[in-house]
Write an enzyme that holds these catalytic residues in place. Structure first.
Site, mmCIF file in Angstrom:
data_model
loop_
_atom_site.group_PDB
_atom_site.id
_atom_site.type_symbol
_atom_site.label_atom_id
_atom_site.label_comp_id
_atom_site.label_asym_id
_atom_site.label_seq_id
_atom_site.Cartn_x
_atom_site.Cartn_y
_atom_site.Cartn_z
ATOM 1 N N CYS A 46 0.841 -1.198 0.000
ATOM 2 C CA CYS A 46 0.000 0.000 0.000
ATOM 3 C C CYS A 46 0.879 1.251 0.000
ATOM 4 C CB CYS A 46 -0.908 -0.008 1.222
ATOM 5 S SG CYS A 46 -1.812 1.520 1.439
ATOM 6 N N CYS A 60 -2.343 12.025 -9.657
ATOM 7 C CA CYS A 60 -3.212 11.132 -10.414
ATOM 8 C C CYS A 60 -4.589 11.778 -10.521
ATOM 9 C CB CYS A 60 -3.337 9.782 -9.719
ATOM 10 S SG CYS A 60 -4.388 8.652 -10.632
ATOM 11 N N CYS A 72 -33.393 26.058 6.161
ATOM 12 C CA CYS A 72 -34.235 25.405 5.155
ATOM 13 C C CYS A 72 -33.327 24.670 4.176
ATOM 14 C CB CYS A 72 -35.088 26.417 4.415
ATOM 15 S SG CYS A 72 -36.160 25.667 3.181
ATOM 16 N N CYS A 90 -52.096 64.576 13.594
ATOM 17 C CA CYS A 90 -53.395 64.617 12.937
ATOM 18 C C CYS A 90 -53.450 65.904 12.128
ATOM 19 C CB CYS A 90 -54.507 64.611 13.988
ATOM 20 S SG CYS A 90 -56.095 65.122 13.340
ATOM 21 N N CYS A 135 -56.187 68.427 14.147
ATOM 22 C CA CYS A 135 -55.979 68.944 15.499
ATOM 23 C C CYS A 135 -54.525 68.846 15.946
ATOM 24 C CB CYS A 135 -56.885 68.232 16.500
ATOM 25 S SG CYS A 135 -56.431 66.515 16.785
ATOM 26 N N CYS A 145 -55.421 49.513 8.283
ATOM 27 C CA CYS A 145 -55.392 50.152 6.963
ATOM 28 C C CYS A 145 -55.004 51.614 7.095
ATOM 29 C CB CYS A 145 -56.726 49.993 6.273
ATOM 30 S SG CYS A 145 -58.021 50.944 7.061
ATOM 31 N N CYS A 163 -58.974 60.171 13.837
ATOM 32 C CA CYS A 163 -58.321 60.735 15.016
ATOM 33 C C CYS A 163 -59.222 60.511 16.222
ATOM 34 C CB CYS A 163 -58.057 62.226 14.806
ATOM 35 S SG CYS A 163 -57.387 63.026 16.259
ATOM 36 N N CYS A 187 -56.272 60.201 5.432
ATOM 37 C CA CYS A 187 -55.456 59.130 4.853
ATOM 38 C C CYS A 187 -54.062 59.201 5.459
ATOM 39 C CB CYS A 187 -55.380 59.288 3.342
ATOM 40 S SG CYS A 187 -54.049 58.338 2.601
ATOM 41 N N CYS A 219 -53.145 59.586 -3.761
ATOM 42 C CA CYS A 219 -51.957 59.959 -2.998
ATOM 43 C C CYS A 219 -50.730 59.172 -3.394
ATOM 44 C CB CYS A 219 -52.206 59.856 -1.507
ATOM 45 S SG CYS A 219 -52.703 58.244 -0.977
#
Lengths: 585, 150
Positions: free
Chosen positions: A231, A280, A324, A388, A391, A401, A406, A414, A431
């Site tokens: 070997c 090799c 994962c 706001c 105010c 959403c 207020c 929005c 917007c």
């Protein structure tokens, strides 16, 4: 009205379009040419139909089963309807099981409420590979997929990857009557592009062999014996009778072969395991591996080789989510370059970053850099509060959403543009649009550029924030669905629409979020941009509508309305992607 | 007896029985650490110069290469750093279990013999500065083998 405009208008009216519609379309598309005006008309009509249907549904909220076919006429609805019916069939098969389950669930509810809740949550998060009759997650998954016009697809797990790879190798080996090892090397050389390999093999076999550095005569059925019985590794003598050698006939005893190969496997260095002989280049084949490795090591070897199948193959990508081990292939791309692994992680197939379509990978990189550079200075914009508009009370938005009320002065506005909400209800949602005219003309260019950036950044970030509340929203929706389940005789399937709607809202938000990145890189005042902004605005409005429907208290949730709005939203996302993909924008 | 011991015993045996020219075994009491002296070949830049090498064999030897460094002063050579580290492919990625201490020694002598000009590698100072901080083994270095001529 300019000259061109009136000519186009006449032409459009001549084509049989409504004059008002034609004029609207021309205005929005920038009066520039007939083609974009026509596509605008198409969009307008679509959204008109959608709105129409919506009002129809609102008027008759108690007829959930009759919904679609009446109003809608185009192809997509047809397929969707048929898909739904298929789903319903498959549901009825499972329904018995499900009602049984929910009954059991209810029974145990009283005893251990908290634990049960944890259980169901686990179930809905659990892997889809489990027995479908055993968890609700699977059913939800099927439903979700069938709503999408694409066939259900699963991420490739370890087993599938190995199978796919073996199939490709077998194909080539059989087709060209070559050894599987040679076929494997050839395929790897051609980065698993079977077709290209076949073509080149047909044209010039020998050239292919030479390029891939293999010899087709490498048949392992032939047995080689070592040149000597000493070997080269341990210097011990060994029995030549059942000794092994590769074609090079370098002499190693079985125990040293074993050591050598398992060391290589341990290091994960398997791309090309060679004969241990100095200089090799003989490659150790699978059979030799099998012979010297134990079962566990051999499995590891096969897995390493399979990994190279994913890594070398441009059509397959690893899911980048930590932990994962699955891969996704190109067929799993849902929209743009977005893919979703069955572990739930959404990412870009091309760059592996978070899913960012419709923005491109380059836009994402440049946007991220920009955000990093600019937002440092404008940190104040990142704050979570806005006053706001009426105010001035400080308001923090922590979910829901964009329709804000207020608490103090009851002013409805929005969140995005801080304008009066009433104006949003009747007119188109406006917007989203950046109006350069609105900006002060005296400010210099750099400030304008900054304002332009902030405009998009603000909207981008707004959706990002909303998305961050995704988990919360899901929890809320789940609580509501659970409540529905408890309060009435409905089965799990009857509240599934809530989950589906949540998914769509989240997808809308992700799409919208990156649509602002995309819009930022579009040239101002181009006709494409006008079109895009219109579609975006439309989607934004639908998203808000749907989001608001979900936010409602449970007794006010109307299934038909939610289901319908979900479908509209889905359609609108598709519309947006279609337009981006077709290069119209 | 482990593969490493078995192999080192027989290597040592054959190397002491028939030691090639220019090589002198200095110390091998500890089988896992050998000290060996090499002398520059005649008619080369290193003629009559003697340097000491230290071989260390970890448990994975001979499946993995030994750690080989020059002790004390190292020859001035474009592939040898002043801290004794050697940039040689067979001590890294090109190692195979069929190589031996003797083949490593002969490679080193041949590498020195083919040298045309005594100089240090271009990145010598930065490499050695980095090494002084935490004295890493040359086996930890990611070597790039760009020059096979010298």
């Amino acid at each position: 009205m300019s000259e061109i405009n009136s000519i186009f208008l006449e032409q459009l009216i001549g084509m049989g379009f409504d004059p008002q519609l034609a004029q609207n379309a021309l205005e929005i598309s920038g009066n520039s040419d007939l083609e974009s005006a026509l596509s605008m008309i198409e969009i307008l009509q679509e959204s008109f139909v959608a709105q129409e249907q919506n009002t129809f549904e609102t008027q008759k909220p108690t007829s959930p089963t009759k919904q679609p076919s009446k109003v809608e006429s185009d192809e997509q609805t047809d397929t969707e309807t048929s898909n739904e019916s298929i789903t319903e069939d498959s549901i009825s098969e499972n329904e018995l099981e499900i009602t049984k389950r929910s009954k059991i669930q209810k029974d145990s509810d009283d005893e251990k409420d908290t634990e049960d809740e944890k259980d169901t949550e686990d179930e809905s998060n659990s892997n889809f590979e489990d027995n479908p009759n055993e968890n609700f997650g699977e059913i939800g998954f099927d439903l979700e997929m069938s709503q999408d016009s694409k066939a259900p697809v699963k991420s490739l797990d370890k087993k599938t990857i190995m199978k796919q790879q073996a199939r490709k190798i077998d194909n080539i080996a059989e087709l060209f009557q070559i050894n599987r090892n040679v076929a494997g090397v050839l395929l790897r050389h051609f980065r698993w592009n079977e077709q290209k390999l076949q073509e080149q093999m047909v044209t010039d076999k020998n050239k292919v062999y030479k390029e891939a550095k293999v010899n087709p005569s490498d048949v392992i059925t032939q047995k080689y014996t070592p040149l000597s019985n000493v070997c080269e590794i341990c210097y011990d003598e060994f029995d030549l009778k059942d000794a092994f050698a590769l074609k090079c006939r370098h002499s190693f005893c079985p125990s040293c072969w074993k050591e050598h190969l398992s060391t290589k496997i341990k290091d994960g260095d398997v791309s090309k395991i060679k004969c241990p002989g100095f200089k090799c280049n003989e490659i150790v084949d699978e059979q030799a591996m099998k012979r010297f490795l134990d079962k566990k090591q051999f499995q590891k070897y096969l897995w390493f080789v399979a990994k190279s199948f994913v890594e070398d193959n441009p059509d397959v990508k690893w899911c980048p989510a930590p932990g994962c081990e699955k891969a996704v292939d190109e067929s799993m791309i849902t929209r743009g370059t977005n893919v979703q692994c069955s572990c739930g992680h959404r990412f870009c197939f091309k760059c592996g970053q978070e899913a960012h379509s419709p923005a491109t990978c380059e836009q994402l990189v440049s946007w991220k850099k920009k955000c990093k550079d600019d937002s440092e200075t404008y940190n104040w914009l990142l704050t979570n509060t806005k006053p706001c508009p009426k105010c001035g009370s400080v308001i923090e938005k922590n979910g829901g959403c964009n329709h804000m009320t207020c608490r103090k002065c009851r002013h409805e506005f929005c969140w995005v543009c801080l304008g009066d909400w009433n104006l949003h209800g009747t007119n188109y949602y406006s917007c989203t649009r950046y109006d350069p005219k609105k900006a002060d003309p005296s400010v210099d260019n750099s400030k304008k550029a900054l304002e332009r950036y902030l405009h998009y950044f603000h909207r981008f970030q707004n959706h990002q924030k909303s998305l961050q509340f995704e988990q919360e929203l899901r929890k809320k929706v789940k609580a509501k669905s659970d409540q529905m389940l408890k309060s009435s005789t409905v089965s799990y399937i009857d509240v599934e629409f809530m989950r589906e709607a949540t998914n769509v809202v989240c997808e809308c938000r992700a799409t919208l979020m990156f649509s602002y990145v995309f819009a930022y890189y579009l040239q101002d005042n181009s006709k494409g941009k006008a079109l895009f902004e219109f579609v975006q605005e439309d989607l934004e409005k639908t998203t808000e509508d749907l989001s608001e429907l979900l936010e409602r208290p449970i007794e006010k949730i109307d299934k038909a309305q939610v289901v319908n709005m979900t479908r509209i939203a889905n359609k609108k996302i598709n519309g947006l992607y279609d337009r981006v993909d077709s290069g119209m924008i | 007896m482990s593969l490493r011991e078995k192999r080192l015993m027989s290597e040592l045996k054959s190397l002491t029985q028939k030691t090639p020219d220019l090589i002198k075994i200095v110390k091998t009491e500890n089988l896992m650490t050998w000290l060996i002296e090499i002398t520059g070949a005649e008619k080369t830049l290193y003629e009559d110069e003697t340097y000491t090498l230290q071989f260390r064999f970890d448990t994975e030897y001979p499946l993995k290469p030994p750690e080989v460094v020059f002790l004390q002063e190292s020859p001035v050579h474009p592939h040898i750093y002043s801290n004794g580290h050697i940039c040689l492919d067979i001590l890294d990625e090109s190692w195979t279990p069929a190589l031996t201490v003797e083949s490593v020694l002969l490679s080193l002598i041949s590498m020195m013999s083919s040298c045309k000009k005594k100089e240090r590698p271009p990145d010598d100072s930065s490499y050695v500065r980095a090494w002084k901080k935490n004295k890493f083994s040359p086996k930890k270095t990611k070597w790039f083998f760009h020059d096979n001529k010298v």
